[in-house]
Design a protein around this motif. Structure first.
Motif, PDB file in Angstrom:
ATOM      1  N   GLU A   2       0.816  -1.214   0.000  1.00  0.00           N
ATOM      2  CA  GLU A   2       0.000   0.000   0.000  1.00  0.00           C
ATOM      3  C   GLU A   2       0.851   1.266   0.000  1.00  0.00           C
ATOM      4  O   GLU A   2       0.421   2.310  -0.501  1.00  0.00           O
ATOM      5  CB  GLU A   2      -0.962  -0.026   1.183  1.00  0.00           C
ATOM      6  CG  GLU A   2      -1.995  -1.145   1.047  1.00  0.00           C
ATOM      7  CD  GLU A   2      -3.017  -1.177   2.169  1.00  0.00           C
ATOM      8  OE1 GLU A   2      -3.077  -0.195   2.952  1.00  0.00           O
ATOM      9  OE2 GLU A   2      -3.770  -2.171   2.263  1.00  0.00           O
ATOM     10  N   ALA A   3       2.088   1.175   0.522  1.00  0.00           N
ATOM     11  CA  ALA A   3       2.987   2.331   0.507  1.00  0.00           C
ATOM     12  C   ALA A   3       3.436   2.708  -0.902  1.00  0.00           C
ATOM     13  O   ALA A   3       3.934   3.820  -1.119  1.00  0.00           O
ATOM     14  CB  ALA A   3       4.207   2.058   1.388  1.00  0.00           C
ATOM     15  N   LEU A   4       3.268   1.823  -1.852  1.00  0.00           N
ATOM     16  CA  LEU A   4       3.629   2.117  -3.239  1.00  0.00           C
ATOM     17  C   LEU A   4       2.669   3.112  -3.885  1.00  0.00           C
ATOM     18  O   LEU A   4       3.031   3.816  -4.828  1.00  0.00           O
ATOM     19  CB  LEU A   4       3.620   0.832  -4.076  1.00  0.00           C
ATOM     20  CG  LEU A   4       4.623  -0.258  -3.725  1.00  0.00           C
ATOM     21  CD1 LEU A   4       4.296  -1.536  -4.494  1.00  0.00           C
ATOM     22  CD2 LEU A   4       6.038   0.204  -4.042  1.00  0.00           C
ATOM     23  N   VAL A   5       1.437   3.165  -3.394  1.00  0.00           N
ATOM     24  CA  VAL A   5       0.363   3.840  -4.122  1.00  0.00           C
ATOM     25  C   VAL A   5       0.622   5.333  -4.325  1.00  0.00           C
ATOM     26  O   VAL A   5       0.597   5.837  -5.464  1.00  0.00           O
ATOM     27  CB  VAL A   5      -0.990   3.603  -3.422  1.00  0.00           C
ATOM     28  CG1 VAL A   5      -2.075   4.492  -4.022  1.00  0.00           C
ATOM     29  CG2 VAL A   5      -1.391   2.131  -3.548  1.00  0.00           C
ATOM     30  N   LYS A   6       0.858   6.074  -3.260  1.00  0.00           N
ATOM     31  CA  LYS A   6       0.970   7.529  -3.393  1.00  0.00           C
ATOM     32  C   LYS A   6       2.181   7.974  -4.205  1.00  0.00           C
ATOM     33  O   LYS A   6       2.049   8.796  -5.123  1.00  0.00           O
ATOM     34  CB  LYS A   6       0.946   8.188  -2.015  1.00  0.00           C
ATOM     35  CG  LYS A   6      -0.420   8.127  -1.359  1.00  0.00           C
ATOM     36  CD  LYS A   6      -0.459   8.898  -0.046  1.00  0.00           C
ATOM     37  CE  LYS A   6      -1.868   8.853   0.543  1.00  0.00           C
ATOM     38  NZ  LYS A   6      -1.968   9.624   1.809  1.00  0.00           N
ATOM     39  N   PRO A   7       3.384   7.465  -3.904  1.00  0.00           N
ATOM     40  CA  PRO A   7       4.524   7.909  -4.715  1.00  0.00           C
ATOM     41  C   PRO A   7       4.396   7.529  -6.184  1.00  0.00           C
ATOM     42  O   PRO A   7       4.768   8.308  -7.066  1.00  0.00           O
ATOM     43  CB  PRO A   7       5.737   7.247  -4.060  1.00  0.00           C
ATOM     44  CG  PRO A   7       5.198   6.200  -3.164  1.00  0.00           C
ATOM     45  CD  PRO A   7       3.830   6.614  -2.775  1.00  0.00           C
ATOM     46  N   LEU A   8       3.852   6.342  -6.461  1.00  0.00           N
ATOM     47  CA  LEU A   8       3.709   5.940  -7.865  1.00  0.00           C
ATOM     48  C   LEU A   8       2.635   6.752  -8.580  1.00  0.00           C
ATOM     49  O   LEU A   8       2.743   7.013  -9.779  1.00  0.00           O
ATOM     50  CB  LEU A   8       3.395   4.444  -7.966  1.00  0.00           C
ATOM     51  CG  LEU A   8       4.543   3.496  -7.626  1.00  0.00           C
ATOM     52  CD1 LEU A   8       4.117   2.046  -7.842  1.00  0.00           C
ATOM     53  CD2 LEU A   8       5.789   3.810  -8.449  1.00  0.00           C
ATOM     54  N   ALA A   9       1.599   7.174  -7.852  1.00  0.00           N
ATOM     55  CA  ALA A   9       0.554   7.996  -8.478  1.00  0.00           C
ATOM     56  C   ALA A   9       1.137   9.312  -8.988  1.00  0.00           C
ATOM     57  O   ALA A   9       0.704   9.841 -10.023  1.00  0.00           O
ATOM     58  CB  ALA A   9      -0.573   8.267  -7.488  1.00  0.00           C
ATOM     59  N   VAL A  10       2.127   9.848  -8.267  1.00  0.00           N
ATOM     60  CA  VAL A  10       2.779  11.084  -8.704  1.00  0.00           C
ATOM     61  C   VAL A  10       3.836  10.784  -9.766  1.00  0.00           C
ATOM     62  O   VAL A  10       3.905  11.444 -10.814  1.00  0.00           O
ATOM     63  CB  VAL A  10       3.417  11.807  -7.495  1.00  0.00           C
ATOM     64  CG1 VAL A  10       4.179  13.049  -7.954  1.00  0.00           C
ATOM     65  CG2 VAL A  10       2.342  12.188  -6.484  1.00  0.00           C
ATOM     66  N   GLU A  11       4.640   9.757  -9.519  1.00  0.00           N
ATOM     67  CA  GLU A  11       5.741   9.430 -10.444  1.00  0.00           C
ATOM     68  C   GLU A  11       5.245   9.022 -11.820  1.00  0.00           C
ATOM     69  O   GLU A  11       5.836   9.389 -12.842  1.00  0.00           O
ATOM     70  CB  GLU A  11       6.577   8.298  -9.834  1.00  0.00           C
ATOM     71  CG  GLU A  11       7.734   7.835 -10.709  1.00  0.00           C
ATOM     72  CD  GLU A  11       8.516   6.704 -10.074  1.00  0.00           C
ATOM     73  OE1 GLU A  11       9.164   5.944 -10.816  1.00  0.00           O
ATOM     74  OE2 GLU A  11       8.480   6.572  -8.828  1.00  0.00           O
ATOM     75  N   LEU A  12       4.160   8.276 -11.881  1.00  0.00           N
ATOM     76  CA  LEU A  12       3.688   7.712 -13.153  1.00  0.00           C
ATOM     77  C   LEU A  12       2.568   8.526 -13.794  1.00  0.00           C
ATOM     78  O   LEU A  12       2.085   8.152 -14.864  1.00  0.00           O
ATOM     79  CB  LEU A  12       3.211   6.269 -12.936  1.00  0.00           C
ATOM     80  CG  LEU A  12       4.254   5.298 -12.371  1.00  0.00           C
ATOM     81  CD1 LEU A  12       3.651   3.902 -12.217  1.00  0.00           C
ATOM     82  CD2 LEU A  12       5.504   5.251 -13.248  1.00  0.00           C
ATOM     83  N   ALA A  13       2.130   9.606 -13.160  1.00  0.00           N
ATOM     84  CA  ALA A  13       1.048  10.423 -13.717  1.00  0.00           C
ATOM     85  C   ALA A  13       1.334  10.784 -15.180  1.00  0.00           C
ATOM     86  O   ALA A  13       2.486  11.017 -15.540  1.00  0.00           O
ATOM     87  CB  ALA A  13       0.889  11.694 -12.888  1.00  0.00           C
ATOM     88  N   PRO A  14       0.288  10.758 -16.040  1.00  0.00           N
ATOM     89  CA  PRO A  14      -1.144  10.663 -15.725  1.00  0.00           C
ATOM     90  C   PRO A  14      -1.695   9.240 -15.560  1.00  0.00           C
ATOM     91  O   PRO A  14      -2.899   9.078 -15.415  1.00  0.00           O
ATOM     92  CB  PRO A  14      -1.793  11.340 -16.928  1.00  0.00           C
ATOM     93  CG  PRO A  14      -0.871  11.023 -18.059  1.00  0.00           C
ATOM     94  CD  PRO A  14       0.511  11.067 -17.470  1.00  0.00           C
ATOM     95  N   ILE A  15      -0.831   8.223 -15.615  1.00  0.00           N
ATOM     96  CA  ILE A  15      -1.313   6.887 -15.235  1.00  0.00           C
ATOM     97  C   ILE A  15      -1.769   6.956 -13.779  1.00  0.00           C
ATOM     98  O   ILE A  15      -1.068   7.496 -12.925  1.00  0.00           O
ATOM     99  CB  ILE A  15      -0.208   5.828 -15.403  1.00  0.00           C
ATOM    100  CG1 ILE A  15       0.109   5.631 -16.884  1.00  0.00           C
ATOM    101  CG2 ILE A  15      -0.607   4.496 -14.759  1.00  0.00           C
ATOM    102  CD1 ILE A  15       1.334   4.772 -17.140  1.00  0.00           C
ATOM    103  N   ARG A  16      -2.943   6.425 -13.506  1.00  0.00           N
ATOM    104  CA  ARG A  16      -3.478   6.459 -12.152  1.00  0.00           C
ATOM    105  C   ARG A  16      -3.045   5.207 -11.384  1.00  0.00           C
ATOM    106  O   ARG A  16      -2.982   4.129 -11.959  1.00  0.00           O
ATOM    107  CB  ARG A  16      -5.013   6.534 -12.180  1.00  0.00           C
ATOM    108  CG  ARG A  16      -5.553   7.811 -12.810  1.00  0.00           C
ATOM    109  CD  ARG A  16      -7.068   7.852 -12.847  1.00  0.00           C
ATOM    110  NE  ARG A  16      -7.622   6.731 -13.593  1.00  0.00           N
ATOM    111  CZ  ARG A  16      -8.140   5.630 -13.055  1.00  0.00           C
ATOM    112  NH1 ARG A  16      -8.207   5.487 -11.742  1.00  0.00           N
ATOM    113  NH2 ARG A  16      -8.619   4.669 -13.811  1.00  0.00           N
ATOM    114  N   VAL A  17      -2.748   5.397 -10.099  1.00  0.00           N
ATOM    115  CA  VAL A  17      -2.347   4.275  -9.250  1.00  0.00           C
ATOM    116  C   VAL A  17      -3.173   4.314  -7.975  1.00  0.00           C
ATOM    117  O   VAL A  17      -3.207   5.335  -7.283  1.00  0.00           O
ATOM    118  CB  VAL A  17      -0.845   4.323  -8.904  1.00  0.00           C
ATOM    119  CG1 VAL A  17      -0.456   3.102  -8.070  1.00  0.00           C
ATOM    120  CG2 VAL A  17       0.004   4.412 -10.173  1.00  0.00           C
TER     121      VAL A  17
END
Length: 239
Positions: free
Chosen positions: A151-166
């Motif tokens: 679950e700790a992956l979700v927030k940083p990846l949502a920013v890093e991979l944007a606009p792909i949603r995580v």
């Protein structure tokens, strides 16, 4: 012709299979990946619209080959899990815990890296954690650490991979094959006891959680969020 293509890694049983069916009902072309040829063969009969691939989520080459076969993927859903990890910390088998991390956490990371080059720019990644990540149930420190890491992956990846949603989904007690190690009578009694303690007064079905996973995967305005679908388990003592 479907407008969207989904890949469910860990999609041959439980929440993964229920999610595959939900997305298929929405008109998506749905691919499922899993290790068991027997399960895939059964699903080919029961759910012929689902496209099966025999692949281990922890095997990067195998997942890459699946993604390459599919082409562009709009919705990646990872529902990898394992039965190992629970136990009192004083006697927890650390080799077993490492295997459990390999099966779930490292499987999630490996799958994300393998599929990322094939994800549509407007696509999504949905991960499956569990409420143990933030609950306080004795005997769950090992699996709490695993689910917390996912679950700790979700927030940083949502920013890093944007606009792909995580996003992530965090279920509580769910009646799935995860509990098959318990004898049927013991499982039934345990679920009845849990249901009495839960604010929702019920143990979830795989379909309950699949509805939430499908929403996280498909809703264009949700990202960086872990959705708690636990029947209120985090609100009460489940010791």
């Amino acid at each position: 012709m479907s407008k969207h293509t989904a890949l469910i890694v860990g999609g041959t049983s439980g929440i993964g299979l229920a999610t595959a069916r939900r997305l298929n009902d929405r008109g998506a072309t749905v691919h499922i990946g899993g290790r068991s040829k027997e399960r895939l063969d059964t699903i080919a009969t029961t759910d012929p619209a689902l496209i099966g691939h025999q692949a281990d989520g922890g095997d990067r080459d195998a997942i890459t080959a699946v993604a390459e076969t599919i082409g562009t993927i709009d919705w990646l859903v990872i529902t990898l899990s394992g039965n190992e990890g629970p136990g009192p910390i004083a006697e927890l088998d650390l080799d077993m815990l490492r295997r459990a991390f390999d099966a779930k956490f490292w499987g999630h990371i490996t799958t994300i890296q393998a599929v990322l080059p094939y994800l549509a720019p407007t696509g999504s990644i949905t991960l499956l954690g569990a409420i143990t990540a933030r609950a306080a149930m004795p005997g769950t420190a090992g699996i709490a650490a695993i689910n917390g890491a996912v679950e700790a992956l979700v927030k940083p990846l949502a920013v890093e991979l944007a606009p792909i949603r995580v996003n992530g989904v965090s279920p509580g007690f769910v009646d799935t094959p995860w509990w098959n190690a318990l004898p049927e009578d013991a499982r039934r009694d345990y679920f009845a006891q849990a249901a009495q303690a839960l604010p929702a007064r019920r143990v979830a079905t795989a379909e309950d959680i699949a509805d939430v996973v499908a929403m996280a995967a498909t809703n264009a305005n949700i990202t960086g969020t872990v959705i708690e679908a636990d029947g209120g388990a985090r609100l009460v003592s489940m010791a």
